[in-house]
Design an enzyme around this catalytic site. Structure first.
Site, short mmCIF file in Angstrom:
data_model
loop_
_atom_site.label_atom_id
_atom_site.label_comp_id
_atom_site.label_asym_id
_atom_site.label_seq_id
_atom_site.Cartn_x
_atom_site.Cartn_y
_atom_site.Cartn_z
N TYR A 73 -15.53 18.06 -16.03
CA TYR A 73 -16.09 16.46 -16.43
C TYR A 73 -16.96 15.65 -15.53
CZ TYR A 73 -15.97 11.04 -15.21
OH TYR A 73 -16.61 10.06 -14.41
N ASP B 251 -6.30 19.12 -15.08
CA ASP B 251 -6.40 17.93 -15.33
C ASP B 251 -6.56 17.60 -17.43
OD1 ASP B 251 -7.38 15.17 -16.42
OD2 ASP B 251 -9.41 15.18 -15.35
N LYS C 134 -7.59 6.41 -19.68
CA LYS C 134 -7.60 6.87 -20.96
C LYS C 134 -6.73 5.91 -21.66
CE LYS C 134 -11.57 7.89 -18.58
NZ LYS C 134 -11.42 7.90 -17.71
N ARG D 118 0.75 -1.27 -0.32
CA ARG D 118 -0.46 -0.01 -0.25
C ARG D 118 1.25 1.34 0.48
NH1 ARG D 118 -1.40 2.11 4.58
NH2 ARG D 118 -1.87 0.04 5.00
#
Length: 385
Positions: A108, A180, A205, A55
């Site tokens: 978005y 972004d 993406k 982690r």
């Protein structure tokens, strides 16, 4: 091996930065370190720094982060389980109850939902503004403004903001600029070089590029921000698994080649759409008549693979087009090798309904893939009728 990858070209960095052959076996591809924990040489005797628990850190993830930092020209990169997890960490690390941020008016839908429905419960306020209008941005800023949140190009209207100018406005107000960069990718645009403080990606993406992995990333030059992001990611646990990191790293290797083909095909699609009688408007920053064309040409290498357009006969006709394509797959997401079509108002941007960010009901968004461009044009024209 090369020690300073910053002097090398983008394509070379995409293949080599963070990806040296394995010192033990010589494996050319970064191994998938599928482990949750690591042996220590005595209590606290971790090997190579942070490797005590996956982690906190994992070598496969570290390789991806080194590559992403190099491609964006930043000192630090952190990978996340999703783009929204990365967004959440940026917001919760930099904002406190009573703070304020300026959000673009074409953000978005998932970002808007997180800010409007979650951060608002925490006492964080936001103002929506057209980020292409610097006077409107200045008017939206308050004494308690800490962030300006920018997409360029925007999702789904392909709006363009002048990143360098926006960074100046943010810094004059004592705020930070977040960009972004998912639509543009580091191949087409580098916001840190234009003055941005934080770059965000949904690596799901274009960076992953194959519709087979979900992920996110943050890149910054600020040491203090990196420590804040790292602390919250480790504390909250929104990390990608090693195989997810490996898949993303594999996608990064071909990013430059894919973005060239995405852009080539998008330009073919745009030329077909602007002549079609069923199309009232095409949104693509490569068009000279696009209001942000000159800015996009200044800060982007090419104009990318995303195209949106409006149907002359309204929402139902747009929905029918989306259901008739054969090569363009009706699906959410974007940036994969395959072409996708979606109706933002009912899919990715449904959360903006009734707000100032609501998208037109007759709008369709295309993620133009890397298939034969002639086939894609024929498919779309057949669906339009």
């Amino acid at each position: 091996m090369v020690d300073d990858y910053s002097v090398l070209g983008f394509e070379t960095r995409a293949i080599h930065a963070g990806q040296k052959p394995d010192p033990r076996t010589g494996a050319v591809t970064v191994p998938i370190y599928q482990t949750s924990t690591y042996a220590q040489d005595g209590v606290g005797g971790t090997r190579e720094g942070d490797y005590e628990y996956s982690r906190t850190a994992n070598p496969t993830r570290s390789a991806l982060e080194e590559a992403l930092a190099s491609l964006e020209g930043g000192r630090h990169a952190l990978a996340f389980a999703s783009g929204m997890a990365a967004s959440d960490v940026v917001l919760r690390s930099t904002l406190r109850p009573g703070d304020h941020l300026v959000l673009g008016n074409d953000a978005y839908g998932g970002t808007f939902r997180l800010i409007d429905k979650v951060l608002s419960l925490w006492g964080v306020e936001h103002t929506v503004a057209d980020l292409a209008d610097l006077d409107e941005v200045r008017a939206a800023i308050r004494p308690e403004t800490k962030l300006i949140w920018c997409e360029s190009p925007t999702n789904p209207m392909l709006g363009i903001a002048d990143i360098a100018a926006l960074a100046g406005v943010a810094h004059d107000a004592g705020a930070r600029l977040v960009v972004d960069n998912t639509f543009a990718t580091p191949y087409l645009q580098n916001p840190l070089a234009l003055g941005a403080d934080i770059v965000l990606h949904s690596t799901t993406k274009y960076l992953g590029g194959h519709a087979d992995v979900v992920g996110g990333a943050i890149i910054t030059n600020e040491d203090e921000l990196r420590e804040q992001f790292f602390f919250l990611r480790n504390t909250a646990g929104a990390v990608p698994g090693p195989f997810d990191a490996w898949l993303t790293l594999r996608g990064v290797k071909t990013l430059a080649l894919r973005m060239e083909r995405h852009s080539d095909n998008a330009e073919k699609i745009v030329q077909a759409l602007i002549k079609h009688p069923k199309v009232t408007k095409v949104y693509y920053p490569g068009l000279p008549e696009h209001p942000g064309h000159e800015t996009a040409a200044k800060q982007m290498r090419r104009f990318g693979g995303m195209v949106s357009f409006r149907h002359v006969d309204g929402e139902q006709a747009a929905l029918e087009v989306a259901s008739r394509t054969k090569l363009f797959i009706l699906a959410e997401s974007l940036g994969g090798v395959e072409s996708l079509i979606e109706h933002p108002g009912k899919m990715t941007h449904a959360s903006t309904a009734g707000s100032t960010l609501q998208v037109p009901a007759d709008l369709l968004r295309l993620s133009v893939g890397i298939e034969d461009g002639r086939d894609l044009v024929a498919d779309l024209l057949a669906a339009l009728g």
